[in-house]
Design a protein around this motif. Structure first.
Motif, PDB file in Angstrom:
ATOM      1  N   UNK A  13       0.769  -1.209   0.000  1.00  0.00           N
ATOM      2  CA  UNK A  13       0.000   0.000   0.000  1.00  0.00           C
ATOM      3  C   UNK A  13       0.812   1.278   0.000  1.00  0.00           C
ATOM      4  N   UNK A  14       2.109   1.241   0.321  1.00  0.00           N
ATOM      5  CA  UNK A  14       2.873   2.487   0.405  1.00  0.00           C
ATOM      6  C   UNK A  14       3.005   3.196  -0.933  1.00  0.00           C
ATOM      7  N   UNK A  15       3.208   2.452  -2.005  1.00  0.00           N
ATOM      8  CA  UNK A  15       3.347   3.062  -3.331  1.00  0.00           C
ATOM      9  C   UNK A  15       2.086   3.844  -3.679  1.00  0.00           C
ATOM     10  N   UNK A  16       0.943   3.231  -3.488  1.00  0.00           N
ATOM     11  CA  UNK A  16      -0.331   3.883  -3.823  1.00  0.00           C
ATOM     12  C   UNK A  16      -0.565   5.079  -2.903  1.00  0.00           C
ATOM     13  N   UNK A  17      -0.281   4.903  -1.627  1.00  0.00           N
ATOM     14  CA  UNK A  17      -0.447   6.017  -0.682  1.00  0.00           C
ATOM     15  C   UNK A  17       0.420   7.193  -1.089  1.00  0.00           C
ATOM     16  N   UNK A  18       1.673   6.929  -1.451  1.00  0.00           N
ATOM     17  CA  UNK A  18       2.569   8.016  -1.859  1.00  0.00           C
ATOM     18  C   UNK A  18       2.062   8.708  -3.110  1.00  0.00           C
ATOM     19  N   UNK A  19       1.566   7.952  -4.075  1.00  0.00           N
ATOM     20  CA  UNK A  19       0.996   8.551  -5.289  1.00  0.00           C
ATOM     21  C   UNK A  19      -0.195   9.446  -4.935  1.00  0.00           C
ATOM     22  N   UNK A  20      -1.044   8.966  -4.027  1.00  0.00           N
ATOM     23  CA  UNK A  20      -2.206   9.764  -3.606  1.00  0.00           C
ATOM     24  C   UNK A  20      -1.767  11.041  -2.885  1.00  0.00           C
TER      25      UNK A  20
END
Length: 75
Positions: free
Chosen positions: A1-8
């Motif tokens: 989930x970190x990649x998606x969270x960072x993109x958001x």
């Protein structure tokens, strides 16, 4: 989930810089909880989303330098 969270987070930061209200940017970037967004934002960027001054992106999309931000604050 970190990649998606960072993109958001990056998406929300850009929207805030363009003048969108913080809560609106939070939800439009895909966060379902403002408190989770706020905590993640501060951890990622070292400042709260509310501290992110509006208008910190130039027309070409690049972020203003620290000096340019200080000049804006003094106006």
């Amino acid at each position: 989930g970190n990649y998606i969270t960072n993109k958001r987070l990056i998406l929300a930061r850009r929207m805030i810089a363009e003048g969108k209200p913080v809560t609106q940017a939070c939800y439009e970037a895909g966060f379902t909880s403002y408190s989770n967004f706020s905590r993640a934002y501060k951890k990622c960027f070292g400042e709260t989303a509310g501290q992110k001054t509006r208008g910190t992106l130039k027309e070409d999309g690049r972020e203003l330098s620290v000096v340019e931000k200080q000049e804006l604050m003094e106006e």
